[in-house]
Design an enzyme around this catalytic site. Sequence first.
Site, PDB file in Angstrom:
ATOM      1  N   CYS A 196     -17.854   3.816   2.791  1.00 50.17           N
ATOM      2  CA  CYS A 196     -16.449   3.959   2.430  1.00 50.17           C
ATOM      3  C   CYS A 196     -16.130   5.425   2.138  1.00 50.17           C
ATOM      4  O   CYS A 196     -16.071   6.228   3.052  1.00 50.17           O
ATOM      5  CB  CYS A 196     -16.076   3.030   1.280  1.00 50.17           C
ATOM      6  SG  CYS A 196     -14.281   2.806   1.125  1.00 50.17           S
ATOM      7  N   HIS A 253     -17.027  -2.345   3.261  1.00 45.58           N
ATOM      8  CA  HIS A 253     -17.932  -2.614   2.140  1.00 45.58           C
ATOM      9  C   HIS A 253     -18.796  -3.831   2.435  1.00 45.58           C
ATOM     10  O   HIS A 253     -18.639  -4.898   1.818  1.00 45.58           O
ATOM     11  CB  HIS A 253     -17.130  -2.834   0.860  1.00 45.58           C
ATOM     12  CG  HIS A 253     -16.581  -1.583   0.264  1.00 45.58           C
ATOM     13  ND1 HIS A 253     -17.360  -0.660  -0.401  1.00 45.58           N
ATOM     14  CD2 HIS A 253     -15.314  -1.099   0.219  1.00 45.58           C
ATOM     15  CE1 HIS A 253     -16.611   0.338  -0.838  1.00 45.58           C
ATOM     16  NE2 HIS A 253     -15.364   0.101  -0.474  1.00 45.58           N
ATOM     17  N   GLU A 284     -21.649  -4.176   1.488  1.00 44.88           N
ATOM     18  CA  GLU A 284     -22.480  -4.374   0.289  1.00 44.88           C
ATOM     19  C   GLU A 284     -21.783  -5.137  -0.813  1.00 44.88           C
ATOM     20  O   GLU A 284     -22.414  -5.529  -1.807  1.00 44.88           O
ATOM     21  CB  GLU A 284     -22.930  -3.010  -0.247  1.00 44.88           C
ATOM     22  CG  GLU A 284     -21.944  -2.258  -1.125  1.00 44.88           C
ATOM     23  CD  GLU A 284     -20.762  -1.634  -0.391  1.00 44.88           C
ATOM     24  OE1 GLU A 284     -19.916  -1.013  -1.053  1.00 44.88           O
ATOM     25  OE2 GLU A 284     -20.670  -1.775   0.852  1.00 44.88           O
TER      26      GLU A 284
END
Length: 258
Positions: A99, A191, A193
């Site tokens: 990001c 994202h 994650e």
Amino acid sequence: MSTRTERIEPPERLRVLEIRHAESEPPGAYGPALYDTTETTTLRIWRESASVDLMGFDAIVVLGGAMGVGDADRIPWIGDELDLLRRARDRGMPIWGVCLGAQMLAAALGGEVSTGDAPELGVHRVILNDAGMADPVWGGAVTAPTPREIDTVQWHFDTFTLPPGATLLASSETCVAQLFRVDNCYGVQFHLEAGGELVGDWLSHPDSRSSVVEVLGEPATDRFAADAAATESVTAPMADAVMRRWLHEVVGNGRSRW
């Protein structure tokens, strides 16, 4: 008669510099692969010096944050971090940017970061192109709903142009530059994650929540964490897989070069 057993030393663990821009932006689902397989040093760049001796590291992972590259005039460490990333690339060091980290990587390599035409917030679909499908790290990592598509968390207002020499690997309907590679470096705008717990933590901060409500409205904001949680059965194993591939196939196999 005696026998001599040769002792085989385990391979040296990779040394990774993890750059955080805020405590609320940890590596999330990238964490197990990162911490299980490397010696990771965390640089909290908002309070620690970016004058890092890169001789002590094999790779850099740059995480997300609410600020932007364009905030360099009021946040001095942004320029310091860009200089650090340029120093790393002068050595040929692999970098994984997430990001804001992807935007910082793009800027350090000569791309331009700007405010996007529209914010991208919520769970959105990212589609790998042919280069992404052929990529040694990302190719074959997607298992559902199709081998090319990832439903994943998005939370960004800025975007970037690809730096010189970059290969675009994936895009979304809203944002072209979702995933790119330059040599041994990867910029990941989305994202992967982040699951429900992490998104819920982000939304617990009033300023962050209000910025999302302004774009999505209250009902969609209230669903955001649940929507993120619903993706985790796919995105968390994928995050683990691509990070392990990068660390082993790219960083580990090329560590003698930098």
